[in-house]
Design an enzyme around this catalytic site. Structure first.
Site, PDB file in Angstrom:
ATOM      1  N   GLU A   1       0.863  -1.182   0.186  1.00 32.78           N
ATOM      2  CA  GLU A   1       0.056   0.123   0.117  1.00 32.78           C
ATOM      3  C   GLU A   1       0.951   1.197  -0.021  1.00 32.78           C
ATOM      4  O   GLU A   1       0.984   1.891   0.861  1.00 32.78           O
ATOM      5  CB  GLU A   1      -0.844  -0.052   1.159  1.00 32.78           C
ATOM      6  CG  GLU A   1      -1.929  -1.093   1.064  1.00 32.78           C
ATOM      7  CD  GLU A   1      -2.898  -1.309   2.211  1.00 32.78           C
ATOM      8  OE1 GLU A   1      -4.287  -1.628   1.867  1.00 32.78           O
ATOM      9  OE2 GLU A   1      -2.519  -1.279   3.144  1.00 32.78           O
TER      10      GLU A   1
ATOM     11  N   GLU B   1      -4.443 -10.486   0.076  1.00 34.05           N
ATOM     12  CA  GLU B   1      -5.196 -10.181   1.379  1.00 34.05           C
ATOM     13  C   GLU B   1      -6.628 -10.700   0.912  1.00 34.05           C
ATOM     14  O   GLU B   1      -7.356 -10.010  -0.106  1.00 34.05           O
ATOM     15  CB  GLU B   1      -5.147  -8.707   2.009  1.00 34.05           C
ATOM     16  CG  GLU B   1      -3.911  -8.409   2.446  1.00 34.05           C
ATOM     17  CD  GLU B   1      -3.768  -6.999   3.157  1.00 34.05           C
ATOM     18  OE1 GLU B   1      -4.863  -6.396   3.408  1.00 34.05           O
ATOM     19  OE2 GLU B   1      -2.827  -6.577   3.040  1.00 34.05           O
TER      20      GLU B   1
END
Length: 957
Positions: free
Chosen positions: A410, A481
């Protein structure tokens, strides 16, 4: 103008040696500097006073802390939790002047043999967030990169006695902008500090190259070494000069068969122990392959965490994590979002897990400001990014378990990531590169996503997704994820696994995450965000793991084990056919033993071994089960088949269950009616068989002498974290929408009580205030001499669009009725989309043991497919039979009390045992950070009929 302090420079620091390979053991001496250090905490970082670093400084008045450790967990300041937002102004590379700073001092002696000749290195394996070092008053340098090793040459500064090591650690630094990793902010020297003797001619950096050719069954061994030497592999009869190569028959390393060869790297000054695994990783034909075969990740994301020591973990805890993973069929770890302790990867090599090794890098907080100033797209930060990539790769490059490098997490996109990818490819072309945050995949070898829905995952598997076609379409797909394991859940794992096993391109994923980060707290049990007075925090979003903080498996982990089990059973229990498929990637079934049992109403009446051939991976076989040993159509029966370990392994003993399934053989017989008794009214009291009612309310008040509250219709549940949903998906925020509608405050209006010759009929309207939506309910009671039957009819009124949380009845019993037994699914909780792991059986446990202790209390503890349940007080009991099967929940507080609690100690047992007997239950999903409840698991408000039979029990056992 003053220049910026060193810790506000976007650079890796000064004075550190070049990174090199890690190894667990050698014959060179080492001295641990772990233990008790003197410590002083200052609220600011701008002090120029470094006198504490000089020899002879009197620190006797300072506090003491354990190193490794975090000072905020040792009584100095407090931890703070944020998920995305930086807990300081975003002004890179600058950090607040109010910057907690910990000065550390350690005095030590050096053994004569360590300082006799050669060099001595001072090694730090992890310091958050930066450090400035002095030894005997001389400054050594500075460094950032909290989860990465840094070494300094200190031999010339050492003396035999009374050495003083001084370390100044700032909580915030420019490096903090690169470490926004969804975890507690906890400064300190949290990994080991070690002195390493490097004799003349000792081992420097080295790189073990050991590819495997699956077509020939041979491996190639070549070891590059900065210091020439020899590589000895006794088992293979190898004595090989470094730089040379050998082609030899070997057994390959895989996560299923973690074959390691003991070896030594020998130089003139040192012998280093190696464990070599032969394997090859490639992306080929659009698939990620190891040793020529497609692999399927059954993975988890793992932060390093302990409820008392934070990110300081000992070897036993690391091994415990991996043993639990292996026992729950997990075969892969993504080291979110930084390289783990190096010993963890050594254990992955040994026990067998695929690893995505992730760089110590996340800049997620820049998303809050539109990615303005993001370091990964600012050339000033590129040296720091390259330093982090190099320290990860050089440290971990010799681990066969590491099959992908990850650039970070991220971080948006930018030239810095491209520079990292280029450097890694040049240094280690034998491993593919992972990064999730760039849909173009320009720097990666796999297409990775977070929390793509099941529908989108299917499109990607079929190459039908249209968001950014091109190079990405030719890459294997991973969910780095998914299945956000926050609180009760995650739901929908089965549907994901079906997709992974259907579409070759979809090569599995990594559930978020391994463990709840609840910090041990004397009053709260386990603390989460906001419990330490943080200005900004993200609440219990830090508690989103498959393990509770004490490392007890949650129902989510038990469910995940079942969903990903590597052996699949299908069959027809009535016909006696059984279909078995080997879902391993590499190994057959010879390591497993199989057995069967035939069970009648939850009790095994026969059992035996099951002969299963050694199927190759992906192959299936059909077998016949023996004729049922008991043929009785009046009692429900079913087969249970299992696969267990045939031999002891390093992670589980012989007999450990790997996979199982059940198949009905004789269906459940219909309930016998409870009718024939005439209701009798005396004043406001109506008796019907063993039951007594208040005819003013229509409620049951007594059953066989047992005081009873209810039952009456109930649709509310204490919202789960997944019911609350995420801020970016308001349509999935069911908890808010349910409360806005008023489902948490439904009002019951009785509008009719009727007695006939054989029935008591109560009509009611259940509705929230300020709404014309309602549920019309008819309770019809009948009885025979010993039992009473309730038939429920529920009809919605108005334009219902929201699903219901639950649909059933709630009733209360005296608190003494605290022992439960039931025939149904168990032993743990289950919900419509989390019920794969619940097996049919006869279960017995205290009501207090039926709850699931989620760190933030919420709906929990339902048992699925219950045929009957009994509650006892030791002398008497109550039996409940369902028509049809029902969801059974028993606890010592109401749903309203459960919803109001923030921590487990808030739940104080009352004087009642509250039962929920539910006809329907809304699913769980993973909307706390992922897809919501799939359509088929939503509990629509529609006409329903269901019933229960109640009867008192005389307890004789």
């Amino acid at each position: 103008m003053s220049t910026a302090p060193w810790y506000e420079e976007p650079s890796p620091g000064t004075g550190s040696l070049e990174p090199r390979a890690w190894f667990a053991a050698s014959d060179a001496r080492r001295l641990s500097l772990d233990g008790t250090w003197r410590f002083r905490l200052s609220p600011r970082a701008d002090s120029e006073d470094t006198s504490f670093a000089a020899s002879g400084y009197d620190a006797s008045g300072w506090a003491e802390v354990a190193v490794p450790g975090h000072w905020v967990l040792q009584g100095h300041g407090s931890p703070a939790y944020t998920n995305v937002r930086y807990p300081f102004p975003v002004d890179p590379p600058r950090v607040p002047t109010e910057n907690p700073t910990g000065d550390h001092l350690r005095t030590f002696d050096v053994p004569d043999a360590m300082s006799a000749d050669g060099e001595v290195l001072l090694r730090f394996d992890g310091v958050e967030s930066c450090a400035r070092l002095w030894l005997n008053g001389t400054e050594l340098g500075t460094f950032m990169g909290s989860r990465l090793p840094h070494e300094f040459e200190v031999g010339a500064l050492l003396r035999p006695r009374g050495n003083v090591l001084a370390v100044r650690v700032h909580q915030w630094s420019a490096g903090s902008y690169l470490e926004d990793q969804d975890q507690w902010w906890m400064p300190g020297i949290f990994r080991e500090v070690t002195l390493l003797h490097r004799p003349p001619g000792s081992v420097g950096d080295f790189f073990v190259h050991s590819p495997y050719d699956h077509r020939t069954g041979r491996g190639t061994l070549r070891v590059e070494s900065a210091v020439p030497g020899r590589v000895l592999v006794p088992e293979l009869g190898l004595d090989l000069a470094t730089g040379g190569s050998a082609l030899i028959p070997v057994e390959p390393w895989t996560a299923e068969t973690p074959r390691l060869y003991a070896a030594e790297l020998v130089t003139p000054g040192e012998r280093v122990a190696l464990r070599i695994g032969f394997r090859t990783v490639v992306v080929e034909d659009g698939l990620l392959k190891v040793n020529g075969r497609r692999i399927l990740f059954r993975g988890v994301n793992r932060h390093e965490f302990h409820p008392e020591t934070g990110r300081t973990l000992d070897l036993a805890t690391m091994r415990e994590d991996l043993v639990l993973m292996k026992r729950h069929n997990i075969n892969a770890v993504r080291t979110s979002h930084y390289p783990p302790h190096p010993a963890f990867l050594e254990l992955c090599d040994e026990l067998g897990l695929w690893v995505i090794d992730e760089c110590d890098l996340e800049t997620h907080g820049f998303e809050e400001v539109g990615w303005r100033g993001n370091p990964v797209d600012d050339p000033r930060w590129t040296p720091a990014l390259l330093d982090r990539a190099a320290r990860m790769v050089e440290r971990d490059k010799n681990h066969p378990s590491v099959v992908l490098w990850s650039l970070g997490n991220e971080c948006g996109t930018g030239q810095g990531l491209s520079a990292m990818a280029d450097w890694i490819r040049d240094r280690d072309p034998g491993r593919p590169i992972h990064y999730e945050g760039d849909r173009s995949c320009r720097d990666t070898d796999v297409y990775s996503r977070m929390y793509a829905s099941q529908e989108e995952t299917a499109l990607i598997g079929r190459h039908e997704d249209t968001d950014g076609p091109g190079e990405r379409a030719r890459l294997p797909f991973l969910l780095c994820e998914y299945g956000h394991a926050m609180g009760n859940g995650p739901g929908g794992l089965t549907e994901y696994q079906d997709l992974f096993e259907t579409y070759e391109r979809c090569q599995g994923g990594f559930v978020w995450e391994w463990i709840d980060h609840g910090l041990a707290h004397p009053e709260l049990g386990h603390a989460y965000g906001g419990d330490f007075g943080e200005e900004l925090h993200d609440g219990n979003f830090v508690c989103d793991g498959l393990l509770f903080p004490d490392r007890t498996p949650s129902p989510g982990l038990v469910e995940y084990k079942k969903v990903i089990e590597p052996v699949r059973f299908a069959g027809d229990g009535t016909a006696g056919t059984l279909h078995i498929t080997n879902c391993h990637d590499f190994r057959g079934l010879s390591h497993l033993a199989f057995d069967w049992s035939y069970e009648v109403e939850g009790k095994a009446v026969a059992s035996g071994p099951l002969a299963v051939p050694d199927l190759a991976p992906g192959r299936s076989v059909e077998l016949r089960l023996d004729p049922p040993p008991v043929a009785d159509a009046s009692r429900e029966a079913y087969w249970t088949v299992r696969a267990v370990l045939a031999h002891d392994t390093p992670w589980a003993p012989r007999g450990h269950e790997v996979a199982w399934s059940q198949f009905p053989a004789v269906p459940r017989p219909a309930l016998t009616p409870a009718t024939g008794t005439v209701p009798v009214r005396q004043g406001h009291r109506v008796t019907l068989g063993p039951a007594a009612f208040d005819c003013r309310t229509g409620l049951l008040t007594e059953l066989g002498g047992i005081p009873v509250d209810g039952p009456r219709l109930d649709v509310w549940r204490a919202p789960t974290d997944n019911d609350a949903g995420a801020s970016w998906a308001p349509e999935e925020q069911y908890a808010r929408r349910w409360r806005e509608l008023g489902l948490d405050r439904m009002q019951h209006r009785r509008y009719g009580v009727e007695l006939t010759n054989s029935h008591l009929v109560v009509r009611s309207r259940v509705a929230p205030a300020a709404s014309d939506l309602a549920l019309r309910v008819t309770y019809t009671w009948s009885a025979d001499g010993e039992r009473v039957r309730l038939t429920m009819s529920v009809t919605p009124e108005g334009p219902w669009t929201l699903p219901l949380p639950r649909l059933g009845v709630r009733m209360g019993l005296p608190g003494a009725y605290g022992q439960a037994e039931w025939f149904g699914a168990g032993p743990g909780e289950a919900y419509p989309d989390t019920r794969r792991a619940a097996r049919l059986g006869r279960w017995n446990m205290p009501v207090d043991a039926m709850r699931t202790p989620y760190v933030r209390p919420q709906e929990n503890g339902a048992r699925a497919e219950v045929r009957w349940a009994e509650l006892r007080d030791g002398q008497r009991g109550l039996r409940i039979e369902g028509d049809p099967e029902f969801w059974f929940t028993a606890r010592r507080w109401t749903s309203e009390e459960l919803a109001a609690a923030r921590h487990l100690p808030d739940l104080v047992p009352g004087d009642r045992v509250w039962l929920n007997l539910d006809h329907g239950m809304h699913g769980i999903g993973s909307a706390s950070c992922g897809p919501g409840v799939l359509t088929e698991y939503r509990l629509r408000a529609e006409k329903a009929e269901f019933g229960f039979v109640f009867g008192p029990l005389a307890v004789t056992r």
